[in-house]
Design a protein around this motif. Sequence first.
Motif, PDB file in Angstrom:
ATOM      1  N   UNK A  32       0.859  -1.185   0.000  1.00 46.45           N
ATOM      2  CA  UNK A  32       0.000   0.000   0.000  1.00 46.45           C
ATOM      3  C   UNK A  32       0.895   1.235   0.000  1.00 46.45           C
ATOM      4  N   UNK A  33       0.640   2.139  -0.921  1.00 36.79           N
ATOM      5  CA  UNK A  33       1.420   3.370  -1.019  1.00 36.79           C
ATOM      6  C   UNK A  33       0.470   4.559  -1.031  1.00 36.79           C
ATOM      7  N   UNK A  34       0.950   5.678  -0.502  1.00 38.56           N
ATOM      8  CA  UNK A  34       0.121   6.872  -0.405  1.00 38.56           C
ATOM      9  C   UNK A  34       0.926   8.102  -0.786  1.00 38.56           C
ATOM     10  N   UNK A  35       0.210   9.091  -1.295  1.00 36.63           N
ATOM     11  CA  UNK A  35       0.799  10.399  -1.580  1.00 36.63           C
ATOM     12  C   UNK A  35       0.040  11.429  -0.755  1.00 36.63           C
ATOM     13  N   UNK A  36       0.770  12.177   0.048  1.00 31.17           N
ATOM     14  CA  UNK A  36       0.185  13.256   0.837  1.00 31.17           C
ATOM     15  C   UNK A  36       0.386  14.553   0.059  1.00 31.17           C
ATOM     16  N   UNK A  37      -0.700  15.087  -0.469  1.00 30.99           N
ATOM     17  CA  UNK A  37      -0.632  16.215  -1.394  1.00 30.99           C
ATOM     18  C   UNK A  37      -0.759  17.528  -0.643  1.00 30.99           C
ATOM     19  N   UNK A  38       0.141  18.429  -0.931  1.00 26.96           N
ATOM     20  CA  UNK A  38       0.133  19.760  -0.310  1.00 26.96           C
ATOM     21  C   UNK A  38      -0.006  20.809  -1.407  1.00 26.96           C
ATOM     22  N   UNK A  39      -0.947  21.729  -1.216  1.00 26.25           N
ATOM     23  CA  UNK A  39      -1.171  22.801  -2.170  1.00 26.25           C
ATOM     24  C   UNK A  39      -0.661  24.123  -1.613  1.00 26.25           C
ATOM     25  N   UNK A  40      -0.194  24.969  -2.496  1.00 28.81           N
ATOM     26  CA  UNK A  40       0.326  26.272  -2.090  1.00 28.81           C
ATOM     27  C   UNK A  40      -0.807  27.288  -2.035  1.00 28.81           C
ATOM     28  N   UNK A  41      -1.102  27.772  -0.830  1.00 25.44           N
ATOM     29  CA  UNK A  41      -2.091  28.828  -0.633  1.00 25.44           C
ATOM     30  C   UNK A  41      -3.406  28.518  -1.353  1.00 25.44           C
ATOM     31  N   UNK A  42      -3.964  27.359  -1.019  1.00 26.56           N
ATOM     32  CA  UNK A  42      -5.144  26.875  -1.748  1.00 26.56           C
ATOM     33  C   UNK A  42      -6.330  27.830  -1.615  1.00 26.56           C
ATOM     34  N   UNK A  43      -6.607  28.296  -0.407  1.00 24.74           N
ATOM     35  CA  UNK A  43      -7.772  29.166  -0.194  1.00 24.74           C
ATOM     36  C   UNK A  43      -7.602  30.499  -0.921  1.00 24.74           C
ATOM     37  N   UNK A  44      -6.364  30.970  -1.030  1.00 26.79           N
ATOM     38  CA  UNK A  44      -6.117  32.247  -1.694  1.00 26.79           C
ATOM     39  C   UNK A  44      -6.044  32.119  -3.210  1.00 26.79           C
ATOM     40  N   UNK A  45      -6.075  30.882  -3.718  1.00 28.57           N
ATOM     41  CA  UNK A  45      -5.918  30.670  -5.157  1.00 28.57           C
ATOM     42  C   UNK A  45      -7.218  30.358  -5.874  1.00 28.57           C
ATOM     43  N   UNK A  46      -8.339  30.428  -5.167  1.00 23.24           N
ATOM     44  CA  UNK A  46      -9.634  30.119  -5.784  1.00 23.24           C
ATOM     45  C   UNK A  46      -9.956  31.170  -6.847  1.00 23.24           C
ATOM     46  N   UNK A  47     -10.164  30.697  -8.096  1.00 23.18           N
ATOM     47  CA  UNK A  47     -10.525  31.590  -9.196  1.00 23.18           C
ATOM     48  C   UNK A  47     -12.029  31.847  -9.161  1.00 23.18           C
ATOM     49  N   UNK A  48     -12.425  33.099  -9.058  1.00 32.60           N
ATOM     50  CA  UNK A  48     -13.845  33.428  -8.904  1.00 32.60           C
ATOM     51  C   UNK A  48     -14.665  33.033 -10.121  1.00 32.60           C
ATOM     52  N   UNK A  49     -14.100  33.173 -11.311  1.00 31.23           N
ATOM     53  CA  UNK A  49     -14.844  32.815 -12.526  1.00 31.23           C
ATOM     54  C   UNK A  49     -15.122  31.309 -12.575  1.00 31.23           C
ATOM     55  N   UNK A 119      -7.727   5.374  -4.225  1.00 33.43           N
ATOM     56  CA  UNK A 119      -8.643   5.956  -3.251  1.00 33.43           C
ATOM     57  C   UNK A 119      -8.156   7.351  -2.892  1.00 33.43           C
ATOM     58  N   UNK A 120      -9.070   8.206  -2.495  1.00 35.08           N
ATOM     59  CA  UNK A 120      -8.715   9.578  -2.167  1.00 35.08           C
ATOM     60  C   UNK A 120      -9.575  10.043  -1.002  1.00 35.08           C
ATOM     61  N   UNK A 121      -9.000  10.897  -0.170  1.00 33.50           N
ATOM     62  CA  UNK A 121      -9.775  11.517   0.896  1.00 33.50           C
ATOM     63  C   UNK A 121      -9.297  12.945   1.061  1.00 33.50           C
ATOM     64  N   UNK A 127      -5.101  16.596   1.119  1.00 33.37           N
ATOM     65  CA  UNK A 127      -5.536  15.479   0.275  1.00 33.37           C
ATOM     66  C   UNK A 127      -4.561  14.319   0.396  1.00 33.37           C
ATOM     67  N   UNK A 128      -5.100  13.120   0.560  1.00 34.56           N
ATOM     68  CA  UNK A 128      -4.284  11.912   0.526  1.00 34.56           C
ATOM     69  C   UNK A 128      -4.802  11.023  -0.598  1.00 34.56           C
ATOM     70  N   UNK A 129      -3.874  10.543  -1.415  1.00 35.02           N
ATOM     71  CA  UNK A 129      -4.174   9.642  -2.522  1.00 35.02           C
ATOM     72  C   UNK A 129      -3.441   8.339  -2.248  1.00 35.02           C
ATOM     73  N   UNK A 130      -4.152   7.216  -2.258  1.00 26.01           N
ATOM     74  CA  UNK A 130      -3.499   5.963  -1.888  1.00 26.01           C
ATOM     75  C   UNK A 130      -4.107   4.793  -2.647  1.00 26.01           C
ATOM     76  N   UNK A 131      -3.324   3.747  -2.790  1.00 26.75           N
ATOM     77  CA  UNK A 131      -3.779   2.548  -3.491  1.00 26.75           C
ATOM     78  C   UNK A 131      -3.007   1.347  -2.966  1.00 26.75           C
ATOM     79  N   UNK A 132      -3.499   0.166  -3.287  1.00 22.88           N
ATOM     80  CA  UNK A 132      -2.860  -1.066  -2.826  1.00 22.88           C
ATOM     81  C   UNK A 132      -2.924  -2.108  -3.922  1.00 22.88           C
ATOM     82  N   UNK A 133      -2.084  -3.127  -3.795  1.00 21.39           N
ATOM     83  CA  UNK A 133      -2.053  -4.199  -4.783  1.00 21.39           C
ATOM     84  C   UNK A 133      -1.051  -5.268  -4.383  1.00 21.39           C
ATOM     85  N   UNK A 134      -1.062  -6.402  -5.107  1.00 21.54           N
ATOM     86  CA  UNK A 134      -0.194  -7.521  -4.742  1.00 21.54           C
ATOM     87  C   UNK A 134       1.285  -7.295  -5.036  1.00 21.54           C
TER      88      UNK A 134
END
Length: 376
Positions: A32-49, A119-121, A127-134
């Motif tokens: 099982x492997x996961x990626x912990x995703x970090x965004x730069x200034x996410x709340x300040x980057x919301x495009x109004x359009x 899978x994502x949460x 945000x965490x993105x993770x998956x598993x396999x044999x």
Amino acid sequence: MQSGFRAGHGCTSATLKVLNDIVTAIDKKQYCAAIFIDLAKAFNSVNHHILIGRLNSLGFSNDCVAWFNNYFSDRVQCVKSEGLLSLVISMGVPQGSILGPTPFSVYINDVALAAGESLIHLYADDTILYTSGPSLDSVLTTLQTSFNAIQLSFCSLQLLLKTSKTKCMLFNQLLPAPARPSSITTLDGSYLECVDNYKYLGVWLDCKLSFQTHIKHLQSKVKSRIGFLFHNKASFTHAAKHTLVKLTILPILDFGDVIYKIASNTLLNKLDAVYHSAIRFVTKAPYTTHHCDLYALVDWPSLHTRRQTHWLQVIYKTLLGKDPPYLSSLVTIAAPTCSTRSSRYISLVTPKPIPPLAVSPSSSPLPMTGTNYKNL
């Protein structure tokens, strides 16, 4: 799979869901492997359009969309630099406002659709993105494909990935640890750092799910606060000492305790030691006082009892439907096969036990496994 800013959801419920998925894969002898995703200034980057377009696509009325458009228009902030300068804010949602979190959730939630086979949460922008396999190769291939799609989705929202703080982790509790995976890359070709520990929603996760790092941080944090209290003990009355420990020490030990309660007794005993020191600060009891007597002096339960109580509260809320659906779906009430005196009580379905060869001696199941249900 969005747990941020939602009633009944929280950091603990989100982490329980993620860890249950991870330990289920481990129990099946999968990688099982996961990626912990970090965004730069996410709340300040919301495009109004883009946000207004999302509201339109969700079926909001024209008047409602016009209201939001007005709400986001002509916002200014003042920056003091060699005088007072007003700047027009053309992007972002007002942080600290009551309304701010809802538009942000509307803005980012469709990112989850790009996860594909992984899978994502989400917890707001965490945000965490993770998956598993044999096999490790299949896991990394699937994870890379999903990560690429997630990055494209972020780009369409004009959200910037912070590569330096985006990490990957391989959970290898039962299988032999392979060479550290370093093949996960961003769209611009940068390699993600593979780590053994990561702080996810306030809880330190490690690749072996031992919670050793988390408990070490808790122990250090509590010790520093107790040291300050002891240094200034002459300034506090008995009532003040009781209140200080209750408000500054216990919340640290209680947060996420249903998650790290599966740690080994050796690690949990370290928390008992600092807990006892906090009680001695309140009671002035000598070091030789037995811990049972300490609990009686302040009328507080042991940490083990506190953890068990909090865990039972999670189960109770789940049975009442007050916990998120992703937790409620993990609890199944067993139908009685015959009418007996015990049929008056609620019994939960216990998952099939893991074969002995699949369990390492030092490992123990995560909270959502059958062992804990059986103890109920």
